[in-house]
Structure formats: structure tokens, C-alpha cells
Scaffold this active site. Structure first.
Site, short mmCIF file in Angstrom:
data_model
loop_
_atom_site.label_atom_id
_atom_site.label_comp_id
_atom_site.label_asym_id
_atom_site.label_seq_id
_atom_site.Cartn_x
_atom_site.Cartn_y
_atom_site.Cartn_z
N CYS A 42 0.78 -1.11 -0.23
CA CYS A 42 -0.01 -0.06 0.04
C CYS A 42 0.97 1.11 -0.07
O CYS A 42 1.87 1.48 0.62
CB CYS A 42 -0.85 -0.06 1.16
SG CYS A 42 -2.10 1.41 1.45
N ASP A 44 0.46 3.76 1.68
CA ASP A 44 0.42 4.55 3.00
C ASP A 44 1.95 4.81 3.45
O ASP A 44 2.82 3.93 3.47
CB ASP A 44 -0.32 3.33 4.04
CG ASP A 44 -0.60 4.13 5.45
OD1 ASP A 44 0.31 4.61 5.92
OD2 ASP A 44 -1.82 4.16 5.52
N ARG A 46 2.80 5.05 6.35
CA ARG A 46 3.34 4.54 7.47
C ARG A 46 3.98 2.91 7.30
O ARG A 46 4.13 2.28 8.27
CB ARG A 46 2.11 4.48 8.49
CG ARG A 46 1.69 5.63 8.79
CD ARG A 46 0.32 5.66 9.66
NE ARG A 46 -0.72 5.16 8.83
CZ ARG A 46 -2.02 5.07 9.02
NH1 ARG A 46 -2.21 4.98 10.45
NH2 ARG A 46 -3.07 4.52 8.35
N HIS A 98 -2.40 -3.96 4.99
CA HIS A 98 -2.06 -3.53 6.45
C HIS A 98 -3.34 -3.14 7.04
O HIS A 98 -4.31 -2.76 6.43
CB HIS A 98 -1.07 -2.24 6.63
CG HIS A 98 -1.92 -0.87 6.00
ND1 HIS A 98 -2.31 -0.20 6.69
CD2 HIS A 98 -1.88 -0.61 4.57
CE1 HIS A 98 -2.66 0.85 5.82
NE2 HIS A 98 -2.10 0.65 4.68
N CYS A 101 -6.55 -0.23 6.72
CA CYS A 101 -6.20 0.58 5.54
C CYS A 101 -7.41 1.50 5.26
O CYS A 101 -8.37 1.08 5.10
CB CYS A 101 -5.97 -0.53 4.24
SG CYS A 101 -5.74 0.22 2.76
#
Length: 209
Positions: A42, A44, A46, A98, A101
Site C-alpha cells: 500500500c 500508506d 506508515r 495493512h 487501510c
């Protein structure tokens, strides 16, 4: 004053640290890349792929997009898979989602988000096919997390359904496709017990002859 000058300073500090550990690191790295792993994850911020598995530059080939999707019309993702499999000869493709999400959470709702709604339709289809199980989960966080897991499993299947991966198996190339999920809450990756290593493990309708 240069905009984002701290980025350049951070970069110099990072490069100096690496060179102190291994003076020849960058000269060796510049000659070739030979990773054994393709990571599909992803976007993302993080979930930085190399960092969470503690790997150095050159050890893992990475493709990231919203909600770690592998869509059969996405030439970007397919090009990455083809290069990784046919040129780099990776031995493992890891699809890692994750928990929590944002893309999956958005797909569970009915709010309009703009262009991305077309992308998220792919996750809505996974929800539709598993709606009874997901709707029976009362806790909203657990509901999102379960769909995150289902999404990873579906994307593993999509990787295996590509002609790229199946032709690699046909030619005798060693290649395993894994489904993992990462928890931002504790930094731990969990194996979803999905690992496909040959066409006999995928649905008959998706096998090529």
C-alpha cells in the site's frame, strides 16, 4: 533558501552512515540490482516496505498503490511484475496489506471520494462477494481488518492469474506468491497462510495451457 533543504541534509547524513558501514556499498549497488523479492504494498506512508522488513537498498523490488491492488488492466503494476519476474528473476512476490487501510475503509462506505472511487470498486467487489461474513462482524475496526485480509488474499490470486506468473511456472522458474498483512499498531507482519507456488494451486478457470 532552497525549499525542503532538510531533505538534502538528511540524504547526505544517510549516505555517509551507509559508507561508514560499508565503504564500497554504493559502488557495488550501482553496478546491478539483484533482488529476490517483489513487494506489492500500500502507498500508506506508515508502511515503508524496506524498513519494516529491515532490508537495505537493492534487496527488495517495490510496487505500491492505494490498498495494494493488482488489477488486470493496470499496466503500471503488470509492468512491474513482468520486469521483476522476467528480468530480475525474483523468487518471491509478496502482497502485503495493512490493518486499518484507509482505502479498504472507504470501500466499505458509500461516501463519494472522487476519482479514487473507481479504483476502490475493486475492493467493493470483494466486500460484495463476502458480505454476509463481514456484515456479521459487529466491531467496525474488526470489520475493516477482516476486509483488509480478504483483499490481500484476492490480490495474491490476481497475481497468480497473470500470464506473466503462469508462464514463469510453465518454464520451470521458481516463484512463490505470498499474502501478508502488517499491523501499524505494533509493527509486526503476520502471515495470512497464503502461499502459491504452482498453477495447480489456483482455480481451473484461471489456468492457462
Amino acid at each position: 533558501m532552497r525549499v525542503l533543504s532538510n531533505f538534502f541534509e538528511n540524504n547526505r547524513n544517510w549516505a555517509n552512515r551507509i559508507k561508514k558501514q560499508d565503504p564500497d556499498f554504493f559502488s557495488k549497488l550501482s553496478k546491478q540490482q539483484n533482488p529476490e523479492y517483489l513487494w506489492i504494498g500500500c502507498s500508506d506512508s506508515r508502511v515503508p516496505a524496506s524498513e519494516i522488513v529491515d532490508m537495505m537498498p537493492g534487496e527488495i523490488f517495490v510496487h505500491r498503490n492505494i490498498a495494494n491492488l493488482v488489477i488486470h488492466t493496470d499496466l503500471n503494476c503488470l509492468s512491474v511484475i513482468q520486469y521483476a519476474v522476467e528480468v530480475l528473476k525474483v523468487k518471491h512476490i509478496i502482497v502485503s496489506g495493512h490493518y486499518g487501510c484507509g482505502g479498504v475503509k472507504a470501500a466499505l462506505g458509500n461516501q463519494e471520494h472522487g476519482l479514487i472511487d473507481n479504483w476502490l470498486r475493486n475492493i467493493k467487489d470483494i466486500y460484495r462477494h463476502n458480505q454476509q461474513e463481514i456484515d456479521e462482524i459487529e466491531d467496525e475496526k474488526a470489520k475493516v481488518d477482516r476486509l483488509c485480509e480478504m483483499n490481500v488474499i484476492a490480490q495474491v490470486a490476481n497475481v497468480c492469474h497473470t500470464t506473466i506468473v503462469q508462464n514463469a511456472w510453465k518454464s520451470g522458474q521458481q516463484l512463490a506468491v505470498h499474502g501478508w498483512i502488517y499491523s501499524i499498531d505494533d509493527g509486526i507482519i503476520r502471515d495470512l497462510d497464503v502461499c502459491i507456488t504452482n498453477p495447480d494451486e489456483i482455480a481451473q478457470t484461471h489456468r492457462i495451457k
